[in-house]
Design an enzyme around this catalytic site. Sequence first.
Site, PDB file in Angstrom:
ATOM      1  N   ASP A  74     -21.650  27.693 -40.435  1.00  0.00           N
ATOM      2  CA  ASP A  74     -21.207  29.167 -40.694  1.00  0.00           C
ATOM      3  C   ASP A  74     -22.654  29.814 -40.666  1.00  0.00           C
ATOM      4  OD1 ASP A  74     -22.286  27.925 -42.970  1.00  0.00           O
ATOM      5  OD2 ASP A  74     -20.458  28.425 -44.233  1.00  0.00           O
ATOM      6  N   ASN A 145     -15.026  28.203 -55.214  1.00  0.00           N
ATOM      7  CA  ASN A 145     -13.757  28.527 -55.150  1.00  0.00           C
ATOM      8  C   ASN A 145     -12.790  27.953 -53.990  1.00  0.00           C
ATOM      9  OD1 ASN A 145     -14.798  29.418 -52.644  1.00  0.00           O
ATOM     10  ND2 ASN A 145     -14.192  31.637 -52.866  1.00  0.00           N
ATOM     11  N   HIS A 147     -14.130  27.023 -50.813  1.00  0.00           N
ATOM     12  CA  HIS A 147     -14.196  27.270 -49.707  1.00  0.00           C
ATOM     13  C   HIS A 147     -14.831  26.175 -48.835  1.00  0.00           C
ATOM     14  CE1 HIS A 147     -18.002  29.628 -50.429  1.00  0.00           C
ATOM     15  NE2 HIS A 147     -18.474  28.749 -49.920  1.00  0.00           N
ATOM     16  N   GLU A 152     -12.702  31.106 -46.693  1.00  0.00           N
ATOM     17  CA  GLU A 152     -12.333  31.388 -48.093  1.00  0.00           C
ATOM     18  C   GLU A 152     -10.754  31.127 -48.249  1.00  0.00           C
ATOM     19  OE1 GLU A 152     -14.591  32.106 -49.912  1.00  0.00           O
ATOM     20  OE2 GLU A 152     -15.984  33.678 -49.343  1.00  0.00           O
TER      21      GLU A 152
HETATM   22  C1  GLP Z   1     -21.879  28.558 -49.074  1.00  0.00           C
HETATM   23  C2  GLP Z   1     -21.519  28.351 -47.620  1.00  0.00           C
HETATM   24  C3  GLP Z   1     -21.237  26.863 -47.367  1.00  0.00           C
HETATM   25  C4  GLP Z   1     -21.421  25.912 -48.552  1.00  0.00           C
HETATM   26  C5  GLP Z   1     -21.155  26.317 -49.735  1.00  0.00           C
HETATM   27  C6  GLP Z   1     -21.587  25.686 -51.123  1.00  0.00           C
HETATM   28  O1  GLP Z   1     -21.711  30.238 -49.498  1.00  0.00           O
HETATM   29  N1  GLP Z   1     -20.807  29.222 -47.022  1.00  0.00           N
HETATM   30  O2  GLP Z   1     -21.202  26.686 -46.228  1.00  0.00           O
HETATM   31  O3  GLP Z   1     -21.213  24.633 -48.104  1.00  0.00           O
HETATM   32  O4  GLP Z   1     -21.112  27.925 -50.091  1.00  0.00           O
HETATM   33  O5  GLP Z   1     -22.840  26.026 -51.163  1.00  0.00           O
HETATM   34  P1  GLP Z   1     -24.056  25.170 -51.989  1.00  0.00           P
HETATM   35  O6  GLP Z   1     -24.043  23.790 -51.452  1.00  0.00           O
HETATM   36  O7  GLP Z   1     -25.214  26.100 -52.185  1.00  0.00           O
HETATM   37  O8  GLP Z   1     -23.297  24.937 -53.408  1.00  0.00           O
END
Ligand code: GLP
Length: 250
Positions: A74, A145, A147, A152
Amino acid sequence: SKMNKINIYKNSYDGSKDLAKILIKQINSIILKKGYCTIGLPTGNSPVKLYEELVNSYKNNLIQFKNVILFNLDEFYPIRKDSKECYRNYLYDHLLDHVDFTDKNLYFLDSEIKEEELANYCDSFEKKIIEVGGLDIQVLGIGINGHIGFNEPGSKIESKTRKVKISNESYKTISKDFKEINNIPREALTLGIETILSSYKIYLMAWGNNKSSIIKKAIKGKITSLCPASYLKTHNDVTYFLDEMSSSKL
Ligand code: GLP
């Protein structure tokens, strides 16, 4: 989903080390079989130690990446490619600058693509994945949340690579990482749920207390668009990498 596994480790360090070991074994055996391996990789805090391990393993000659084809999971949209927060730069900083990927094997979602070209661009990204024979491995983090990527809550199971709105909840989390509050993108590009589910193997990482509620929902709850990670239960080869804290509510 008989093959789905939950691995619980004392902490994120042990979990990341083991995930690196497993990925290396997988990548090497896939390359031995067909000459190359395709992998989708995430960004965020969760994979930082994993990438450190992969870099160390490369330096110790346990893995090479020159025959690995990378798709980034992403990306913010729009965001300048030279900005610190761009996920493309994250992947360079944490992994690509330190190992031997081949430039032509790197597929990034283009955070500067023109709005009017977006739809075609997302289709062509899907086609590229299909042209190389699909994803062998997709590595994921999970948002609080639920995702995965930037799919989302509300994302459909048949969704493909596309532009999405960043939810208010994610926006708040992300704002902590941005230096300039005015520049935080409201939208993003992401591989779709269907794209992720088309990968042969999926590895999802979640560390720490703040992921324990969503991990319970994703693994124990019902399959629902309200928790996109719950769609992974429809896949037959997912391994969840958790630590004691993120698994405490299971
Ligand atoms: C982010 C990204 C995701 C990621 C998730 C968790 O916003 N869009 O690809 O896996 O949220 O992030 P983190 O590993 O920093 O908790």
